[in-house]
Design a protein around this motif. Structure first.
Motif, PDB file in Angstrom:
ATOM      1  N   VAL A 209       1.807  27.821  -2.852  1.00 44.49           N
ATOM      2  CA  VAL A 209       2.048  27.244  -1.518  1.00 44.49           C
ATOM      3  C   VAL A 209       3.336  26.434  -1.525  1.00 44.49           C
ATOM      4  O   VAL A 209       4.123  26.474  -0.580  1.00 44.49           O
ATOM      5  CB  VAL A 209       0.854  26.378  -1.080  1.00 44.49           C
ATOM      6  N   ARG A 210       3.555  25.718  -2.609  1.00 41.27           N
ATOM      7  CA  ARG A 210       4.792  24.925  -2.730  1.00 41.27           C
ATOM      8  C   ARG A 210       6.011  25.833  -2.681  1.00 41.27           C
ATOM      9  O   ARG A 210       6.993  25.536  -1.986  1.00 41.27           O
ATOM     10  CB  ARG A 210       4.765  24.137  -4.034  1.00 41.27           C
ATOM     11  N   GLN A 211       5.981  26.945  -3.394  1.00 41.43           N
ATOM     12  CA  GLN A 211       7.110  27.868  -3.401  1.00 41.43           C
ATOM     13  C   GLN A 211       7.334  28.481  -2.023  1.00 41.43           C
ATOM     14  O   GLN A 211       8.485  28.675  -1.596  1.00 41.43           O
ATOM     15  CB  GLN A 211       6.895  28.970  -4.439  1.00 41.43           C
ATOM     16  N   ILE A 212       6.258  28.770  -1.308  1.00 44.85           N
ATOM     17  CA  ILE A 212       6.384  29.306   0.046  1.00 44.85           C
ATOM     18  C   ILE A 212       7.054  28.278   0.953  1.00 44.85           C
ATOM     19  O   ILE A 212       7.944  28.605   1.753  1.00 44.85           O
ATOM     20  CB  ILE A 212       5.002  29.706   0.592  1.00 44.85           C
ATOM     21  N   SER A 213       6.637  27.013   0.826  1.00 44.93           N
ATOM     22  CA  SER A 213       7.232  25.956   1.643  1.00 44.93           C
ATOM     23  C   SER A 213       8.714  25.795   1.340  1.00 44.93           C
ATOM     24  O   SER A 213       9.546  25.688   2.254  1.00 44.93           O
ATOM     25  CB  SER A 213       6.507  24.629   1.395  1.00 44.93           C
ATOM     26  N   LEU A 214       9.066  25.792   0.070  1.00 43.27           N
ATOM     27  CA  LEU A 214      10.466  25.635  -0.311  1.00 43.27           C
ATOM     28  C   LEU A 214      11.303  26.818   0.157  1.00 43.27           C
ATOM     29  O   LEU A 214      12.493  26.671   0.473  1.00 43.27           O
ATOM     30  CB  LEU A 214      10.595  25.481  -1.825  1.00 43.27           C
ATOM     31  N   ALA A 215      10.687  27.993   0.227  1.00 43.13           N
ATOM     32  CA  ALA A 215      11.431  29.205   0.577  1.00 43.13           C
ATOM     33  C   ALA A 215      11.930  29.200   2.014  1.00 43.13           C
ATOM     34  O   ALA A 215      12.896  29.905   2.336  1.00 43.13           O
ATOM     35  CB  ALA A 215      10.565  30.440   0.342  1.00 43.13           C
ATOM     36  N   VAL A 216      11.299  28.413   2.893  1.00 44.75           N
ATOM     37  CA  VAL A 216      11.745  28.392   4.284  1.00 44.75           C
ATOM     38  C   VAL A 216      12.691  27.220   4.557  1.00 44.75           C
ATOM     39  O   VAL A 216      13.139  27.038   5.682  1.00 44.75           O
ATOM     40  CB  VAL A 216      10.556  28.336   5.263  1.00 44.75           C
ATOM     41  N   VAL A 233      14.712  36.176  -4.356  1.00 41.88           N
ATOM     42  CA  VAL A 233      13.729  37.226  -4.047  1.00 41.88           C
ATOM     43  C   VAL A 233      12.511  36.619  -3.354  1.00 41.88           C
ATOM     44  O   VAL A 233      11.992  37.165  -2.382  1.00 41.88           O
ATOM     45  CB  VAL A 233      13.317  37.976  -5.325  1.00 41.88           C
ATOM     46  N   VAL A 234      12.063  35.475  -3.860  1.00 37.27           N
ATOM     47  CA  VAL A 234      10.917  34.798  -3.248  1.00 37.27           C
ATOM     48  C   VAL A 234      11.250  34.400  -1.816  1.00 37.27           C
ATOM     49  O   VAL A 234      10.451  34.612  -0.890  1.00 37.27           O
ATOM     50  CB  VAL A 234      10.512  33.562  -4.079  1.00 37.27           C
ATOM     51  N   SER A 235      12.434  33.844  -1.619  1.00 45.84           N
ATOM     52  CA  SER A 235      12.844  33.452  -0.268  1.00 45.84           C
ATOM     53  C   SER A 235      12.878  34.652   0.664  1.00 45.84           C
ATOM     54  O   SER A 235      12.420  34.577   1.819  1.00 45.84           O
ATOM     55  CB  SER A 235      14.219  32.785  -0.304  1.00 45.84           C
ATOM     56  N   ALA A 236      13.411  35.768   0.180  1.00 43.40           N
ATOM     57  CA  ALA A 236      13.498  36.969   1.013  1.00 43.40           C
ATOM     58  C   ALA A 236      12.109  37.485   1.380  1.00 43.40           C
ATOM     59  O   ALA A 236      11.872  37.891   2.530  1.00 43.40           O
ATOM     60  CB  ALA A 236      14.290  38.051   0.290  1.00 43.40           C
TER      61      ALA A 236
END
Length: 304
Positions: A209-216, A233-236
């Motif tokens: 969830v943290r990585q998803i939040s940072l990605a936006v 890649v995660v951000s995309a």
């Protein structure tokens, strides 16, 4: 597809100069409830990167020690204004409560004006990127006028007149004021931890969830907190998934019942209902309105 755009047609029949409160209510409760909630949550998070804001929140201890309640208080106050309108008894009580909270800490006008700008600009940019349709110019103008009116009721000076003016103010203020502050980073971390507890996020591992939040988040925001930039890649993948969600929502019928933020499952501090006069109270802190100024709201589960 004609029915899917029925609410947009209602909005376009209104005048954003005078009907801005109704237009914004239709946007938030019918057209873009999920997008508006997500974008406003990240808008508030964004303000922590200004040290005078994030540092103050850290010093009060409220956003690090009672993060859930502080989130709920903010959501419910803004929700009351959205649902009932800023000129209603409920809306005036909510704004009065918010003003009392701000006065207790002597927040400067420039910071209040910047926070107001985030509430105008970030939903516009979020919906542009991830919404099921683009905002019309009527909706953009109404958004600016809605927050101009709110700013006037909050006593904020020199508020921009257009949504473009809000965007210019936001970008300039962030270039000049984004900087690292240890207390602000603590507030950001507490908020990221809170995001991981929101349904349906709570079903996923907290680090994901943290990585998803940072990605936006954009690079200037991440850099101000000294948070790691996520893998491209995660951000995309995350951003592509949000855009795909918008395309799916476009195929769904329009909402027939309004959906307000107080109905969100992540608002958990007041299971038995709440009074606007009680929102945002600090231990031994802010005065509350006179009892005649209180407005009672019940949670959807307990309403009846």
């Amino acid at each position: 597809m004609g029915r899917r755009f029925a609410i947009r047609r209602r909005i376009e029949a209104l005048d954003p100069r005078t009907d801005f409160a109704e237009i914004y209510r239709l946007m938030g409760a019918y057209e873009f409830p999920w997008d508006m909630n997500q974008s406003l949550s990240f808008a508030l998070f964004r303000t922590y990167a200004v040290p005078s804001i994030g540092g103050l929140l850290a010093r009060t201890g409220e956003f690090t020690e009672r993060t859930q309640k502080r989130y709920d208080d903010t959501v419910l106050i803004l929700d009351a204004v959205l649902e009932h309108g800023p000129a209603s008894d409920e809306g005036r009580t909510a704004i009065r409560r918010m003003n009392q909270m701000h006065r207790a800490h002597g927040i400067p006008n420039d910071d209040l004006r910047y926070v107001l700008a985030t509430f105008v600009v970030m939903p516009i940019r979020w919906i542009e990127a991830y919404g099921w349709r683009r905002l019309t110019e009527t909706e953009r103008i109404a958004s600016a006028n809605y927050y101009r009116d709110l700013g006037r009721r909050m006593g904020i000076r020199d508020v921009p007149e257009t949504w473009q003016g809000f965007a210019h103010l936001l970008d300039r203020y962030e270039r000049e004021h984004f900087a690292f502050d240890p207390g602000a980073r603590d507030v950001a971390e507490a908020t990221l931890d809170l995001f991981a507890t929101f349904p349906p996020n709570h079903r996923l591992p907290a680090p994901l969830v943290r990585q998803i939040s940072l990605a936006v988040m954009d690079d200037p925001l991440l850099d101000a907190f000294r948070l790691p930039r996520p893998n491209p890649v995660v951000s995309a993948v995350v951003r592509g998934g949000l855009a795909a969600r918008g395309r799916v929502v476009r195929l769904l019928p329009p909402r027939e019942q309004p959906y307000f933020a107080r109905q969100l499952p992540q608002v958990r501090s007041y299971p038995d209902g709440y009074r606007l006069a009680d929102l945002g109270t600090f231990p031994g802190g802010c005065p509350v309105p006179h009892p005649r100024e209180e407005t009672t709201r019940r949670s959807p589960e307990r309403a009846g």
